[in-house]
Design a protein around this motif. Structure first.
Motif, PDB file in Angstrom:
ATOM      1  N   LYS A 129      11.613  -1.157  32.459  1.00  0.00           N
ATOM      2  CA  LYS A 129      11.490   0.304  32.557  1.00  0.00           C
ATOM      3  C   LYS A 129      10.094   0.712  33.033  1.00  0.00           C
ATOM      4  CE  LYS A 129      15.115   1.217  29.157  1.00  0.00           C
ATOM      5  NZ  LYS A 129      15.462   1.748  27.808  1.00  0.00           N
ATOM      6  N   GLU A 130       9.082  -0.059  32.652  1.00  0.00           N
ATOM      7  CA  GLU A 130       7.732   0.218  33.163  1.00  0.00           C
ATOM      8  C   GLU A 130       7.702   0.080  34.686  1.00  0.00           C
ATOM      9  OE1 GLU A 130       4.816  -2.245  31.345  1.00  0.00           O
ATOM     10  OE2 GLU A 130       5.175  -1.476  29.311  1.00  0.00           O
ATOM     11  N   VAL A 136      22.023  -3.478  35.588  1.00  0.00           N
ATOM     12  CA  VAL A 136      22.131  -2.481  36.655  1.00  0.00           C
ATOM     13  C   VAL A 136      22.375  -1.095  36.060  1.00  0.00           C
ATOM     14  CG1 VAL A 136      23.613  -1.683  38.543  1.00  0.00           C
ATOM     15  CG2 VAL A 136      22.788  -4.039  38.505  1.00  0.00           C
ATOM     16  N   ASN A 137      23.181  -1.026  35.021  1.00  0.00           N
ATOM     17  CA  ASN A 137      23.432   0.264  34.383  1.00  0.00           C
ATOM     18  C   ASN A 137      22.156   0.818  33.752  1.00  0.00           C
ATOM     19  OD1 ASN A 137      25.500   2.300  33.516  1.00  0.00           O
ATOM     20  ND2 ASN A 137      24.769   1.696  31.495  1.00  0.00           N
ATOM     21  N   VAL A 138      21.344  -0.057  33.128  1.00  0.00           N
ATOM     22  CA  VAL A 138      20.063   0.381  32.555  1.00  0.00           C
ATOM     23  C   VAL A 138      19.163   0.937  33.653  1.00  0.00           C
ATOM     24  CG1 VAL A 138      17.902  -0.452  31.530  1.00  0.00           C
ATOM     25  CG2 VAL A 138      20.091  -1.161  30.566  1.00  0.00           C
ATOM     26  N   ILE A 139      19.108   0.240  34.782  1.00  0.00           N
ATOM     27  CA  ILE A 139      18.265   0.676  35.901  1.00  0.00           C
ATOM     28  C   ILE A 139      18.686   2.060  36.390  1.00  0.00           C
ATOM     29  CG2 ILE A 139      17.671   0.215  38.319  1.00  0.00           C
ATOM     30  CD1 ILE A 139      17.913  -2.804  37.605  1.00  0.00           C
ATOM     31  N   SER A 141      10.069   2.403  51.603  1.00  0.00           N
ATOM     32  CA  SER A 141       8.746   2.855  51.182  1.00  0.00           C
ATOM     33  C   SER A 141       8.818   3.416  49.768  1.00  0.00           C
ATOM     34  CB  SER A 141       8.246   3.933  52.153  1.00  0.00           C
ATOM     35  OG  SER A 141       7.046   4.493  51.699  1.00  0.00           O
ATOM     36  N   GLY A 142       7.867   3.026  48.930  1.00  0.00           N
ATOM     37  CA  GLY A 142       7.850   3.500  47.553  1.00  0.00           C
ATOM     38  C   GLY A 142       8.696   2.680  46.606  1.00  0.00           C
ATOM     39  N   GLY A 143       9.287   1.592  47.111  1.00  0.00           N
ATOM     40  CA  GLY A 143      10.152   0.764  46.279  1.00  0.00           C
ATOM     41  C   GLY A 143       9.390  -0.225  45.407  1.00  0.00           C
ATOM     42  N   SER A 144      10.087  -0.793  44.439  1.00  0.00           N
ATOM     43  CA  SER A 144       9.498  -1.775  43.524  1.00  0.00           C
ATOM     44  C   SER A 144      10.487  -2.896  43.239  1.00  0.00           C
ATOM     45  CB  SER A 144       9.065  -1.113  42.209  1.00  0.00           C
ATOM     46  OG  SER A 144       8.024  -0.184  42.423  1.00  0.00           O
ATOM     47  N   MET A 145       9.972  -3.909  42.555  1.00  0.00           N
ATOM     48  CA  MET A 145      10.776  -5.099  42.300  1.00  0.00           C
ATOM     49  C   MET A 145      10.414  -5.661  40.926  1.00  0.00           C
ATOM     50  SD  MET A 145      11.398  -8.166  45.029  1.00  0.00           S
ATOM     51  CE  MET A 145       9.667  -8.282  45.488  1.00  0.00           C
ATOM     52  N   PHE A 146      11.441  -6.100  40.193  1.00  0.00           N
ATOM     53  CA  PHE A 146      11.236  -6.705  38.882  1.00  0.00           C
ATOM     54  C   PHE A 146      11.872  -8.088  38.900  1.00  0.00           C
ATOM     55  CE2 PHE A 146      12.363  -7.399  34.351  1.00  0.00           C
ATOM     56  CZ  PHE A 146      11.104  -7.223  33.770  1.00  0.00           C
ATOM     57  N   SER A 206       6.184  -7.660  37.858  1.00  0.00           N
ATOM     58  CA  SER A 206       6.445  -6.292  38.303  1.00  0.00           C
ATOM     59  C   SER A 206       5.649  -6.082  39.580  1.00  0.00           C
ATOM     60  CB  SER A 206       6.012  -5.298  37.221  1.00  0.00           C
ATOM     61  OG  SER A 206       6.046  -3.973  37.718  1.00  0.00           O
ATOM     62  N   LEU A 207       6.345  -5.819  40.685  1.00  0.00           N
ATOM     63  CA  LEU A 207       5.705  -5.716  41.998  1.00  0.00           C
ATOM     64  C   LEU A 207       6.081  -4.410  42.673  1.00  0.00           C
ATOM     65  CD1 LEU A 207       6.561  -9.303  43.359  1.00  0.00           C
ATOM     66  CD2 LEU A 207       4.561  -8.628  42.029  1.00  0.00           C
ATOM     67  N   SER A 208       5.113  -3.803  43.345  1.00  0.00           N
ATOM     68  CA  SER A 208       5.363  -2.595  44.136  1.00  0.00           C
ATOM     69  C   SER A 208       5.125  -2.902  45.602  1.00  0.00           C
ATOM     70  CB  SER A 208       4.444  -1.445  43.690  1.00  0.00           C
ATOM     71  OG  SER A 208       4.811  -0.986  42.409  1.00  0.00           O
TER      72      SER A 208
END
Length: 391
Positions: A49-50, A82-85, A227-232, A380-382
């Motif tokens: 969630k962070e 996926v539902n949590v996301i 653009s503006g995406g992130s990855m966990f 956690s990557l942006s």
């Protein structure tokens, strides 16, 4: 019927076509042996969630917000995550005052994955507007699709995904390093089926393969992410700087599983060479191994990178029941590596192998529960789209 298996080098293409977690809903299936992964994933939800808080929101609702789960496998864990996301992103959109977009979820794994079992578990899509979807119980509020293919290659159109998630998958290599299977090489893994306790040259070949694969993973995600995406990302990790010490995975595959292969050799059921041409294509990385690749790629900013203690992969109802522990050990090994074993020595010998794993696990139940502990790398990557890469 699985092939009896000739001695082969498991090339990238070969592994991609046969590797999968054990499908279906049987006793040794991944669906029924992924409770530990579920427990570990839930304990890391606050970190997920962070990372979701770092995703940039877009005021326009014309384009669906796209989530991709890479290495989804075939159980309920991916559906839960996926539902949590999506629920978290819905709350963020609502609190921002932006119009809610539609949501798309892509479930991706190798073509051999049991997508049928996965999608049979998927709740039906709620009809109507997004607002109506959100108040409908036992329905999903996102469109779903399967994307078969290796995440070490392109999977999605350019700039199409807002958020990538991958858990318990990136430690799988695209192939067993060729030098590890070559008897002429100093990296030949003679007498072993995993790198735990192997020679330094063998571990070095695995590390090189891991970092090459991770670099490919990052390069292709940087093309696909908006653009503006992130990855966990979550994958098996280790606390030791020595790659020949593979921590929990090493004890899972380098002790009773290894001994079971040796049993088959000693009983004349397989040859030494047959055993030595089987290797588990898994690498538990250190934080430094991981960090080196991310920083060299330059496409992503590290928000957080840490080792997280997951606990035992063996989930049992009665820890004092040695037979239950033995079954859990055998089923845990079989749910993730059974398909590869079947392909290498055939289903009949595979049954023999895992029955020996169960017997040894039963005889050493207490130490198996205490010693086999998994650690995970959590990243956690942006997306740093504007960063100029070195040529």
């Amino acid at each position: 019927m699985a092939p009896s298996g000739d001695d082969i080098i498991v090339s990238e293409r070969k592994l991609e076509m046969i590797l999968s977690m054990k499908g279906g809903k049987g006793e040794a299936s991944y669906a029924n042996n992924s409770q530990a992964q579920a427990k570990h994933a839930r304990s890391m939800l606050h970190l997920l969630k962070e990372t979701l808080e770092t995703v940039q929101l877009k005021p326009s609702s014309e384009t669906a917000f796209a989530v991709a789960d890479l290495g989804c496998s075939s159980g309920t864990n991916t559906l839960f995550t996926v539902n949590v996301i999506i629920q978290h992103m819905i709350k963020r959109y609502e609190s921002s005052g932006y119009v809610l977009p539609e949501f798309s979820a892509y479930f991706s794994d190798l073509p051999s994955n049991d997508f049928n079992t996965l999608f049979q578990l998927l709740p039906p899509l709620a009809m109507g507007s997004m607002e109506e979807c959100l108040v409908t119980d036992n329905h999903r509020s996102f469109f779903a699709a399967a994307v078969p293919g290796s995440f070490y290659r392109r999977l999605f159109p350019t700039r199409s995904i807002n958020f990538f998630h991958s858990a318990f998958s990136l430690h799988w290599l695209s192939q067993v390093p060729e030098s590890v299977m070559d008897k002429r090489s100093t990296a030949y893994n003679k007498g072993r089926v995993f790198i735990h306790g192997a020679d330094e040259e063998t571990a070095g070949a695995y590390k090189k393969q891991y970092q090459s694969d991770l670099a490919s993973f990052l390069r292709f995600r940087s093309l696909e992410m908006r653009s503006g995406g992130s990855m966990f990302l979550v994958c098996l990790g280790r606390t030791s700087v020595d790659p020949t010490d593979q921590s929990g995975p090493g004890l899972l595959f380098g002790t009773h599983f290894q001994d079971a292969w040796n049993d088959l050799v000693q009983e004349g059921l397989i040859t030494n060479e047959k055993r030595d041409t089987f290797n588990i294509p898994v690498y538990a990385s250190s934080l430094q191994d991981f960090r080196e690749v991310v920083e060299a790629d330059g496409s992503f900013t590290i928000n957080k990178l840490e080792i997280f203690k997951g606990g035992s992969p063996l989930v049992v109802n009665k820890p004092d029941d040695a037979a239950e522990v033995g079954r859990a050990l055998a089923n845990s090994c079989r749910s993730v590596a059974g398909v590869l074993v079947d392909a290498h020595i055939g289903e009949q010998l595979s049954e023999e192998l895992f029955s020996r794993v169960e017997h040894r696990g039963t005889a050493h139940a207490k130490e198996a529960l205490e010693q086999i502990q998994f650690y995970h790398i959590v990243a956690s990557l942006s997306f740093a789209q504007m960063k100029t890469k070195k040529k």
